[in-house]
Design a protein around this motif. Structure first.
Motif, PDB file in Angstrom:
ATOM      1  N   LEU A 123       0.843  -1.199   0.000  1.00 13.06           N
ATOM      2  CA  LEU A 123       0.000   0.000   0.000  1.00 13.06           C
ATOM      3  C   LEU A 123       0.878   1.249   0.000  1.00 13.06           C
ATOM      4  CD1 LEU A 123      -2.742   1.420   0.231  1.00 13.06           C
ATOM      5  CD2 LEU A 123      -2.547   1.198   2.725  1.00 13.06           C
ATOM      6  N   THR A 124       0.561   2.165  -0.904  1.00 16.54           N
ATOM      7  CA  THR A 124       1.191   3.483  -0.910  1.00 16.54           C
ATOM      8  C   THR A 124       0.185   4.504  -0.394  1.00 16.54           C
ATOM      9  OG1 THR A 124       2.614   2.921  -2.780  1.00 16.54           O
ATOM     10  CG2 THR A 124       2.247   5.263  -2.357  1.00 16.54           C
ATOM     11  N   VAL A 125       0.606   5.317   0.535  1.00 19.79           N
ATOM     12  CA  VAL A 125      -0.252   6.379   1.073  1.00 19.79           C
ATOM     13  C   VAL A 125       0.331   7.728   0.690  1.00 19.79           C
ATOM     14  CG1 VAL A 125      -1.036   7.533   3.189  1.00 19.79           C
ATOM     15  CG2 VAL A 125      -1.190   5.042   2.990  1.00 19.79           C
ATOM     16  N   THR A 126      -0.538   8.575   0.128  1.00 20.43           N
ATOM     17  CA  THR A 126      -0.133   9.935  -0.191  1.00 20.43           C
ATOM     18  C   THR A 126      -1.225  10.888   0.285  1.00 20.43           C
ATOM     19  OG1 THR A 126       0.784  11.349  -1.935  1.00 20.43           O
ATOM     20  CG2 THR A 126      -1.147  10.040  -2.521  1.00 20.43           C
ATOM     21  N   THR A 127      -0.857  12.146   0.492  1.00 24.11           N
ATOM     22  CA  THR A 127      -1.858  13.146   0.867  1.00 24.11           C
ATOM     23  C   THR A 127      -1.618  14.401   0.042  1.00 24.11           C
ATOM     24  OG1 THR A 127      -0.584  14.282   2.611  1.00 24.11           O
ATOM     25  CG2 THR A 127      -1.788  12.286   3.265  1.00 24.11           C
ATOM     26  N   SER A 128      -2.657  15.229  -0.107  1.00 26.21           N
ATOM     27  CA  SER A 128      -2.465  16.522  -0.775  1.00 26.21           C
ATOM     28  C   SER A 128      -3.403  17.562  -0.194  1.00 26.21           C
ATOM     29  CB  SER A 128      -2.641  16.384  -2.287  1.00 26.21           C
ATOM     30  OG  SER A 128      -3.866  15.812  -2.642  1.00 26.21           O
ATOM     31  N   TRP A 129      -2.942  18.813  -0.260  1.00 20.11           N
ATOM     32  CA  TRP A 129      -3.585  19.928   0.438  1.00 20.11           C
ATOM     33  C   TRP A 129      -3.616  21.124  -0.490  1.00 20.11           C
ATOM     34  CZ3 TRP A 129      -5.652  17.779   4.523  1.00 20.11           C
ATOM     35  CH2 TRP A 129      -5.118  16.547   4.918  1.00 20.11           C
ATOM     36  N   ASP A 130      -4.795  21.616  -0.755  1.00 18.56           N
ATOM     37  CA  ASP A 130      -4.975  22.608  -1.816  1.00 18.56           C
ATOM     38  C   ASP A 130      -5.070  24.040  -1.299  1.00 18.56           C
ATOM     39  OD1 ASP A 130      -5.355  20.203  -3.078  1.00 18.56           O
ATOM     40  OD2 ASP A 130      -7.297  20.714  -3.967  1.00 18.56           O
ATOM     41  N   ASP A 131      -4.643  24.954  -2.158  1.00 12.97           N
ATOM     42  CA  ASP A 131      -4.968  26.386  -2.103  1.00 12.97           C
ATOM     43  C   ASP A 131      -3.887  27.287  -1.520  1.00 12.97           C
ATOM     44  OD1 ASP A 131      -7.318  25.759  -3.328  1.00 12.97           O
ATOM     45  OD2 ASP A 131      -8.611  26.173  -1.603  1.00 12.97           O
ATOM     46  N   GLY A 132      -2.958  26.751  -0.708  1.00 17.88           N
ATOM     47  CA  GLY A 132      -1.904  27.620  -0.193  1.00 17.88           C
ATOM     48  C   GLY A 132      -2.349  28.540   0.919  1.00 17.88           C
ATOM     49  N   SER A 155      -8.694   9.108  -3.057  1.00 16.26           N
ATOM     50  CA  SER A 155      -9.510   8.170  -2.276  1.00 16.26           C
ATOM     51  C   SER A 155     -10.609   8.905  -1.518  1.00 16.26           C
ATOM     52  CB  SER A 155      -8.636   7.390  -1.300  1.00 16.26           C
ATOM     53  OG  SER A 155      -7.596   6.723  -1.986  1.00 16.26           O
ATOM     54  N   LEU A 156     -10.253   9.975  -0.814  1.00 13.25           N
ATOM     55  CA  LEU A 156     -11.236  10.651   0.034  1.00 13.25           C
ATOM     56  C   LEU A 156     -10.806  12.083   0.297  1.00 13.25           C
ATOM     57  CD1 LEU A 156     -13.776   9.287   1.310  1.00 13.25           C
ATOM     58  CD2 LEU A 156     -12.582   9.446   3.495  1.00 13.25           C
ATOM     59  N   GLU A 157     -11.811  12.974   0.380  1.00 16.07           N
ATOM     60  CA  GLU A 157     -11.547  14.363   0.767  1.00 16.07           C
ATOM     61  C   GLU A 157     -11.889  14.539   2.237  1.00 16.07           C
ATOM     62  OE1 GLU A 157     -13.854  17.295  -1.323  1.00 16.07           O
ATOM     63  OE2 GLU A 157     -12.872  18.969  -0.309  1.00 16.07           O
ATOM     64  N   THR A 158     -11.030  15.211   2.977  1.00 17.57           N
ATOM     65  CA  THR A 158     -11.324  15.441   4.389  1.00 17.57           C
ATOM     66  C   THR A 158     -12.477  16.429   4.530  1.00 17.57           C
ATOM     67  OG1 THR A 158      -9.766  17.272   4.525  1.00 17.57           O
ATOM     68  CG2 THR A 158      -8.902  15.100   5.032  1.00 17.57           C
ATOM     69  N   GLY A 159     -13.385  16.123   5.417  1.00 20.07           N
ATOM     70  CA  GLY A 159     -14.415  17.082   5.784  1.00 20.07           C
ATOM     71  C   GLY A 159     -15.571  17.254   4.833  1.00 20.07           C
ATOM     72  N   PHE A 188      -9.043   3.104   4.715  1.00 18.64           N
ATOM     73  CA  PHE A 188      -7.619   2.800   4.870  1.00 18.64           C
ATOM     74  C   PHE A 188      -7.424   1.343   5.291  1.00 18.64           C
ATOM     75  CE2 PHE A 188      -3.935   2.272   7.630  1.00 18.64           C
ATOM     76  CZ  PHE A 188      -2.910   2.680   6.792  1.00 18.64           C
ATOM     77  N   ASP A 189      -8.240   0.892   6.240  1.00 21.37           N
ATOM     78  CA  ASP A 189      -8.084  -0.486   6.719  1.00 21.37           C
ATOM     79  C   ASP A 189      -8.355  -1.493   5.601  1.00 21.37           C
ATOM     80  OD1 ASP A 189      -7.305   0.396   9.187  1.00 21.37           O
ATOM     81  OD2 ASP A 189      -9.274   0.164  10.126  1.00 21.37           O
ATOM     82  N   ARG A 190      -9.298  -1.176   4.737  1.00 16.68           N
ATOM     83  CA  ARG A 190      -9.515  -2.054   3.578  1.00 16.68           C
ATOM     84  C   ARG A 190      -8.310  -2.038   2.646  1.00 16.68           C
ATOM     85  NH1 ARG A 190     -14.751  -4.026   2.150  1.00 16.68           N
ATOM     86  NH2 ARG A 190     -14.399  -3.896  -0.069  1.00 16.68           N
ATOM     87  N   CYS A 191      -7.760  -0.861   2.426  1.00 22.25           N
ATOM     88  CA  CYS A 191      -6.605  -0.745   1.527  1.00 22.25           C
ATOM     89  C   CYS A 191      -5.376  -1.467   2.085  1.00 22.25           C
ATOM     90  CB  CYS A 191      -6.271   0.727   1.277  1.00 22.25           C
ATOM     91  SG  CYS A 191      -7.488   1.589   0.266  1.00 22.25           S
ATOM     92  N   ARG A 192      -5.272  -1.535   3.398  1.00 22.61           N
ATOM     93  CA  ARG A 192      -4.154  -2.285   3.988  1.00 22.61           C
ATOM     94  C   ARG A 192      -4.191  -3.736   3.544  1.00 22.61           C
ATOM     95  NH1 ARG A 192      -4.716  -1.666  10.177  1.00 22.61           N
ATOM     96  NH2 ARG A 192      -2.828  -2.928  10.278  1.00 22.61           N
ATOM     97  N   ALA A 193      -5.382  -4.254   3.379  1.00 18.95           N
ATOM     98  CA  ALA A 193      -5.511  -5.655   2.967  1.00 18.95           C
ATOM     99  C   ALA A 193      -5.327  -5.826   1.464  1.00 18.95           C
ATOM    100  CB  ALA A 193      -6.886  -6.183   3.391  1.00 18.95           C
ATOM    101  N   THR A 194      -5.799  -4.853   0.695  1.00 18.56           N
ATOM    102  CA  THR A 194      -5.802  -5.027  -0.760  1.00 18.56           C
ATOM    103  C   THR A 194      -4.565  -4.442  -1.427  1.00 18.56           C
ATOM    104  OG1 THR A 194      -6.987  -2.931  -1.070  1.00 18.56           O
ATOM    105  CG2 THR A 194      -8.322  -4.925  -0.848  1.00 18.56           C
ATOM    106  N   GLY A 195      -3.889  -3.498  -0.747  1.00 18.18           N
ATOM    107  CA  GLY A 195      -2.811  -2.768  -1.403  1.00 18.18           C
ATOM    108  C   GLY A 195      -3.371  -1.706  -2.323  1.00 18.18           C
ATOM    109  N   GLY A 196      -2.482  -1.056  -3.053  1.00 14.26           N
ATOM    110  CA  GLY A 196      -2.915   0.001  -3.960  1.00 14.26           C
ATOM    111  C   GLY A 196      -2.429   1.360  -3.497  1.00 14.26           C
ATOM    112  N   VAL A 197      -3.245   2.381  -3.795  1.00 16.69           N
ATOM    113  CA  VAL A 197      -2.888   3.754  -3.451  1.00 16.69           C
ATOM    114  C   VAL A 197      -4.027   4.358  -2.636  1.00 16.69           C
ATOM    115  CG1 VAL A 197      -2.377   6.072  -4.330  1.00 16.69           C
ATOM    116  CG2 VAL A 197      -1.507   4.057  -5.549  1.00 16.69           C
ATOM    117  N   TYR A 198      -3.692   4.869  -1.477  1.00 13.16           N
ATOM    118  CA  TYR A 198      -4.664   5.567  -0.631  1.00 13.16           C
ATOM    119  C   TYR A 198      -4.279   7.038  -0.640  1.00 13.16           C
ATOM    120  CZ  TYR A 198      -7.317   6.780   3.617  1.00 13.16           C
ATOM    121  OH  TYR A 198      -8.183   7.348   4.530  1.00 13.16           O
ATOM    122  N   ILE A 206      -3.388   6.489   9.887  1.00 12.34           N
ATOM    123  CA  ILE A 206      -2.843   6.067   8.586  1.00 12.34           C
ATOM    124  C   ILE A 206      -1.326   6.275   8.489  1.00 12.34           C
ATOM    125  CG2 ILE A 206      -5.066   6.596   7.493  1.00 12.34           C
ATOM    126  CD1 ILE A 206      -3.776   9.008   6.154  1.00 12.34           C
ATOM    127  N   GLY A 207      -0.743   7.027   9.443  1.00 11.06           N
ATOM    128  CA  GLY A 207       0.679   7.363   9.323  1.00 11.06           C
ATOM    129  C   GLY A 207       1.600   6.405  10.073  1.00 11.06           C
TER     130      GLY A 207
END
Ligand SMILES: [Zn+2]
Length: 238
Positions: A4-13, A145-149, A186-196, A221-222
């Protein structure tokens, strides 16, 4: 392949991005901050300062979110091209390193904008599509995968059905609690792998007073030895 690869991103500055960065560091997460240096939707005093962007770039990836955050499909073609191309140069000059990732403002774009992004030299561009947990078919139209909030706005019937299938629980999806859903997915992705890929806006977290929820998700997730933590751009380099 269960890696599993985990990445995050944060928009707008927004200046609150520095608080997100502190949390990412604390929990052993990587992330990409998409900056629009002249973002007209954020008051100048609330934008990240040049110094703050440079500080972020020491530990995280800085991507382009255009210069002024226009909806690309609503501005003339030459303006869209300038926003995409010139922002790369402006941000590269600011941080002193190559900028290879782009994020479409509001997730709105047409095929011609994907072409502009490619011509400008970006190798990864993020959309706002959610509920994806694999490698993008096209790294210049990468889903997340998902947007916070923001889970509540997906609660139309078709989205609930689709989300329930991906998350593995209809009842959980119906609660609309994005933090619970983020953890379950996230817990599902831990089992399946992929990108979260979790993404969001620090100003939304702040407006909704959801720092504790965000911290709970990032703590979950960290920092896991079996997970690869990567910036967005790493996903575009195949
Ligand atoms: Zn934005």
């Amino acid at each position: 392949m269960t890696r599993l690869t985990v990445t995050t991103s944060w928009d707008d500055g927004h200046r609150h991005d520095t608080l997100v960065a502190d949390m990412l560091r604390q929990h052993g997460l990587a992330g990409t901050f998409y900056i629009a240096p002249d973002n007209v939707e954020i008051a100048p005093a609330d934008r990240l300062s040049a110094t703050a962007v440079r500080d972020l770039s020491a530990d995280f990836e800085i991507g382009s979110h255009t210069l002024s955050h226009p909806v690309l499909t609503r501005v003339p073609r030459p303006r869209a091209e300038r926003e995409i191309t010139d922002s790369k140069k402006v941000i590269e000059d600011l941080v002193g390193k190559p900028v290879t990732t782009f994020c479409y403002p509001r997730g709105m774009y047409a095929p011609e904008h994907v072409d502009m992004v490619a011509r400008a030299g970006y190798t990864y561009a993020r959309t706002v599509r959610t509920l994806a947990t694999g490698i993008a078919d096209n790294p210049l139209e990468a889903p997340t995968s998902l947007e916070t909030g923001r889970f509540a706005r997906q609660r139309m019937v078709v989205d609930v059905v689709r989300a329930a299938r991906v998350v593995g629980s209809t009842s959980l999806v119906r609660t609309g609690r994005w933090d619970d859903i983020a953890i379950a997915l996230f817990d599902r992705c831990r089992a399946t792998g992929g990108v979260y890929h979790l993404w969001g806006h620090s100003w939304v977290v702040s407006d909704r007073a959801e720092w504790a929820r965000l911290d709970r998700v990032l703590a979950h997730i960290g920092g896991r030895p079996e997970v690869t933590y990567a910036v967005n751009g790493a996903l575009g380099r195949g």
